[in-house]
Scaffold this active site. Structure first.
Site, PDB file in Angstrom:
ATOM      1  N   SER A  27       0.829  -1.207   0.000  1.00 18.75           N
ATOM      2  CA  SER A  27       0.000   0.000   0.000  1.00 18.75           C
ATOM      3  C   SER A  27       0.860   1.252   0.000  1.00 18.75           C
ATOM      4  O   SER A  27       1.974   1.261   0.523  1.00 18.75           O
ATOM      5  CB  SER A  27      -0.924   0.007   1.215  1.00 18.75           C
ATOM      6  OG  SER A  27      -0.177  -0.007   2.415  1.00 18.75           O
ATOM      7  N   TRP A  47      -7.996 -11.324  11.528  1.00 16.29           N
ATOM      8  CA  TRP A  47      -8.338  -9.903  11.551  1.00 16.29           C
ATOM      9  C   TRP A  47      -9.814  -9.667  11.252  1.00 16.29           C
ATOM     10  O   TRP A  47     -10.222  -8.573  10.888  1.00 16.29           O
ATOM     11  CB  TRP A  47      -7.454  -9.130  10.574  1.00 16.29           C
ATOM     12  CG  TRP A  47      -6.029  -9.039  11.038  1.00 16.29           C
ATOM     13  CD1 TRP A  47      -5.501  -9.527  12.201  1.00 16.29           C
ATOM     14  CD2 TRP A  47      -4.952  -8.418  10.346  1.00 16.29           C
ATOM     15  NE1 TRP A  47      -4.163  -9.254  12.277  1.00 16.29           N
ATOM     16  CE2 TRP A  47      -3.786  -8.568  11.140  1.00 16.29           C
ATOM     17  CE3 TRP A  47      -4.841  -7.753   9.124  1.00 16.29           C
ATOM     18  CZ2 TRP A  47      -2.545  -8.081  10.764  1.00 16.29           C
ATOM     19  CZ3 TRP A  47      -3.596  -7.265   8.745  1.00 16.29           C
ATOM     20  CH2 TRP A  47      -2.471  -7.425   9.554  1.00 16.29           C
ATOM     21  N   GLU A  82       8.717  -8.012   8.834  1.00 14.02           N
ATOM     22  CA  GLU A  82       8.980  -6.813   9.640  1.00 14.02           C
ATOM     23  C   GLU A  82      10.078  -7.121  10.639  1.00 14.02           C
ATOM     24  O   GLU A  82      10.002  -8.098  11.363  1.00 14.02           O
ATOM     25  CB  GLU A  82       7.704  -6.398  10.372  1.00 14.02           C
ATOM     26  CG  GLU A  82       7.832  -5.115  11.162  1.00 14.02           C
ATOM     27  CD  GLU A  82       8.386  -5.308  12.567  1.00 14.02           C
ATOM     28  OE1 GLU A  82       9.015  -4.363  13.068  1.00 14.02           O
ATOM     29  OE2 GLU A  82       8.204  -6.383  13.137  1.00 14.02           O
ATOM     30  N   HIS A  88       6.066   2.586  10.918  1.00 12.28           N
ATOM     31  CA  HIS A  88       5.042   2.970  11.883  1.00 12.28           C
ATOM     32  C   HIS A  88       5.350   4.298  12.569  1.00 12.28           C
ATOM     33  O   HIS A  88       4.599   4.749  13.423  1.00 12.28           O
ATOM     34  CB  HIS A  88       4.875   1.870  12.927  1.00 12.28           C
ATOM     35  CG  HIS A  88       4.454   0.564  12.312  1.00 12.28           C
ATOM     36  ND1 HIS A  88       5.363  -0.413  11.990  1.00 12.28           N
ATOM     37  CD2 HIS A  88       3.246   0.110  11.925  1.00 12.28           C
ATOM     38  CE1 HIS A  88       4.709  -1.426  11.435  1.00 12.28           C
ATOM     39  NE2 HIS A  88       3.435  -1.131  11.385  1.00 12.28           N
TER      40      HIS A  88
END
Length: 768
Positions: free
Chosen positions: A442, A570, A674, A703
């Protein structure tokens, strides 16, 4: 004798995300401190009043936060990393938020998942810590509720052992020796909090020790017992509710003897084990059983008849005045109310219960237990009718899905050739350089993107105009990626609000809520889709966007999908069939999408599984079944393609050392993980076990708004290359970039490319 009820915590975001907007307006400099605090207080008091109006007897206070409750705890006790400064007073808001979000000169504190659900907490750092009480926030909020609303609340505090065990020292989670070393420094401060609360008139305190459910041996119990004995002896007038959740207590018979006045047990997510302990061992007559009977992190209406039967079973173990009814965990993890779901199918809506409805259920059950079902018979009848209607609906009885499920056992889900063969074919097809660069998927969703989507959803923008805008934004970002020098591009996902919600809108069996927001981290809210029926594939989901993006460039553009396990981890998942069955339904649907992307000419397909590690059961004895189910559903999704189609996957926010074998079993051609906030733990894991396939370890943290320097990114790459062969290594950010600003994103990616180019120039080996 009367049964009463209790709540453990209430959602922060606000019915219309007022709390989220408050934080973000402050961060943008659009609010001063006075306005921020006044608005936050108004929201806090409204939440307390609502709980009182819903019939909650013991209302939690100090469960609110300006970001995260673990951050609140570490700030209150001065466990503040030295890079953010040294303090001898309550932090002001900029200093508080600096810890969570970072600054130009200080990297943000690590953030990771709260147990096995989709909430993130700030990880305390106990390097050279000097504990002191900077702020008794629990006293402040207790007094506020009492003075403003006359509510004699139940302060909620994260217990000292969980606080320590959720943190790290020198990059490692604290072991028992480290906990025992730090506990004597911390306990006097908890004692001070307790003393000040008792002096102010507090009768109960909810001491959350969620890590207690992860203990398996008697030896592990020692620090918990030490802390409770100290606190009870020091402040005997303040009654302690020792609260656990998310699983069962293996050492129940020992824990129940501790000097506590109430024990909170999860009777929903305990695999039936807590109830078995109660039946087998009984319950002390001098304590309260705080029975967690309402599911606090799923959205389904309770079967009130079944819950009342459970209450009656508990009454055989304890007397009525020993019994509290409550959610199994804080309601932080569910949306606030169903009343705004005006577009939901009435059959589905009747089966839903968000936070307010769950508290209403508690009140109904309390009345039924105390006065008899006749007092609330109409509510019980309505509940049974709603549940029956949902279970008998066509949504849950799709015969084509049943037929596909029946064929699963007759199929083998493996790639046609082993990785060594596939990767050569993929290299020949893709022609990528050494250390190829890409992003995770994204790109920033600007205010304009959000405004256009909102206008389209409201009917104020035609489909054609909205599609034209999405194409323009995709085209702009394809050009930006080419100009930056990225090797493998993405279309940017501007059509997606959320990596899970979007897929839920395209598959049967999903409901995308209108206002079902829950907090993920900080001000970030997500709207988990509700999986309420059988899942089936009806039309291409991402093909058109991927094909359009690929038409704009000669470089490969990745197709972007979310994997089955992440979708259910999720989402709010139906509870009438096993989760694994839902997972496989999703996998069968996504398998068709993967094949359609391949047929459309997409050479690289990324199937993201970021939630694999975080969803692990808390007790290791339940792990293998979960991991086997994860691998199986991933392979259903990904193994229907040709050998020269490259399958990527991405994982984030997790400690992977204990699931390396599962990562290998996924058999993805390229995996990105990550790593930047975990300070090299994952690199160490790969160093110990080795890994043959291609891999990208996130080289900077997305983040935080700070832009990493070229040197910083180079150092991260060089560290990884000491362990991983350069011919296997990809260069990418940690996670998707949706939440970042465009200027930050471009600056960071520019530095990432510069760092890659500098290292690439030093290497003489080529993979092609």
């Amino acid at each position: 004798m009367t049964i009463i009820n209790s709540n453990l915590g209430y959602p922060r975001l606000g019915e219309h995300r007022e709390w989220k907007h408050l934080l973000e307006h402050f961060w943008k400099g659009q609010l001063d401190n006075v306005t921020f605090h006044a608005t936050a207080k108004k929201l806090r008091l409204a939440n307390l009043k609502k709980q009182r109006d819903l019939g909650v007897d013991y209302i939690p206070v100090a469960d609110n936060s300006d970001y995260d409750h673990v951050l609140d705890t570490l700030v209150a006790f001065n466990a503040i990393p030295s890079r953010f400064g040294h303090f001898d007073h309550q932090l002001d808001l900029p200093d508080y938020y600096a810890i969570a979000r970072g600054t130009d000169t200080a990297v943000a504190a690590e953030m990771t998942k709260w147990f096995n659900i989709n909430y993130h907490y700030i990880v305390p750092e106990f390097d050279d810590v000097s504990f002191k009480l900077l702020d008794n926030r629990w006293l402040r909020y207790y007094q506020e509720a009492k003075q403003e609303l006359g509510i004699d609340g139940k302060p909620v505090i994260l217990g000292p052992i969980s606080f320590l065990k959720l943190g790290k020292r020198h990059g490692q989670y604290l072991d028992d020796a480290a906990v025992n070393e730090l506990l004597p420094q911390l306990l006097p401060l908890y004692q001070q909090v307790f003393e000040e609360l008792a002096t102010a008139g507090a009768k109960w305190i909810q001491l959350d020790e969620p890590t207690l459910v992860k203990t398996t041996t008697v030896a592990e119990l020692a620090p918990y017992q030490t802390a409770l004995e100290h606190l009870h002896a020091a402040v005997p007038s303040l009654k302690i509710e020792l609260q656990t959740y998310f699983d069962s207590l293996d050492q129940y018979d020992k824990i129940v003897t501790w000097p506590i006045q109430a024990l909170g047990l999860d009777l929903v997510h305990d695999h039936g084990e807590n109830l078995a302990h109660l039946v087998d061992h009984g319950f002390p007559t001098d304590k309260i059983l705080a029975a967690g009977i309402i599911d606090g992190h799923n959205v389904w209406a309770s079967d009130l008849q079944a819950k009342l039967a459970l209450v009656q079973q508990l009454r055989q173990i304890v007397t009525d005045d020993q019994l509290w009814l409550q959610p199994a965990n804080s309601l932080l993890h569910v949306p606030i109310t169903t009343k705004n779901e005006t577009k939901a199918d009435p059959v589905l809506l009747g089966g839903l219960a968000f936070a307010d409805q769950k508290l209403a259920e508690l009140h109904t059950l309390t009345v039924a237990a105390n006065q008899g079902v006749a007092a609330v018979q109409a509510v019980f009848d309505h509940n049974q009718a709603n549940l029956t209607a949902l279970n008998q609906s066509s949504h849950r009885n799709n015969q084509s899905v049943r037929a596909a499920e029946a064929q699963l056992s007759n199929q083998k889900f493996e790639r046609q050739a082993p990785f060594a063969t596939r990767i050569k074919l993929q290299h020949d097809r893709l022609h990528l350089p050494l250390l190829p660069t890409t992003t995770i998927g994204s790109f920033p969703q600007s205010a304009q993107v959000r405004a256009k989507r909102a206008a389209w959803r409201k009917g104020n923008l035609t489909d054609a105009d909205y599609q034209a805008f999405l194409h323009a934004e995709t085209k702009r970002w394809i050009k930006l990626q080419e100009d930056l020098g990225l090797d493998v591009l993405v279309h940017g996902e501007f059509e997606r609000t959320d990596m899970v919600e979007y897929f839920g809108q395209k598959l049967t069996g999903f409901y995308a809520t209108q206002n079902g927001w829950v907090q993920s981290y900080g001000s970030r809210g997500v709207r988990p889709p509700v999986i309420f029926g059988d899942v089936a594939y009806t039309e291409p989901i991402t093909v058109a966007e991927s094909v359009y993006a690929q038409s704009l460039t000669d470089q490969p553009v990745k197709g972007m999908l979310t994997a089955p396990l992440t979708i259910i981890n999720w989402s709010f998942v139906r509870d009438d069939i096993p989760r694994a069955q839902v997972q496989n339904q999703i996998a069968l649907a996504l398998r068709q999408e993967v094949q359609n992307l391949e047929k459309a000419g997409i050479k690289i397909i990324q199937v993201d599984e970021p939630a694999l590690r975080e969803g692990l059961p808390l007790k290791q004895r339940h792990w293998q079944a979960y991991l086997d189910e994860a691998v199986y559903s991933f392979k259903i999704t990904t193994t229907g393609v040709q050998n020269d189609t490259q399958i990527h996957t991405h994982m984030c926010y997790s400690n992977f050392a204990d699931i390396i074998n599962t990562i290998k079993a996924l058999d993805a051609d390229v995996i990105s993980i990550e790593t930047s906030r975990s300070h090299g733990e994952i690199i160490s894991a790969f160093e110990q076990t080795g890994y043959d396939q291609e891999i990208g370890l996130g080289v900077y943290d997305i983040h935080s708004p700070r832009v990493p320097s070229v040197a910083e990114i180079e150092a991260n790459i060089q560290r990884a290359l000491r362990v991983i062969d350069a011919r296997q290594f990809w260069i990418n950010p940690d996670c998707g970039l949706k939440t970042r600003q465009e200027s930050e994103t471009l600056a960071a990616l520019k530095n990432m490319i510069a760092a890659r180019n500098a290292i690439q120039a030093q290497l003489t080996t080529s993979i092609h």
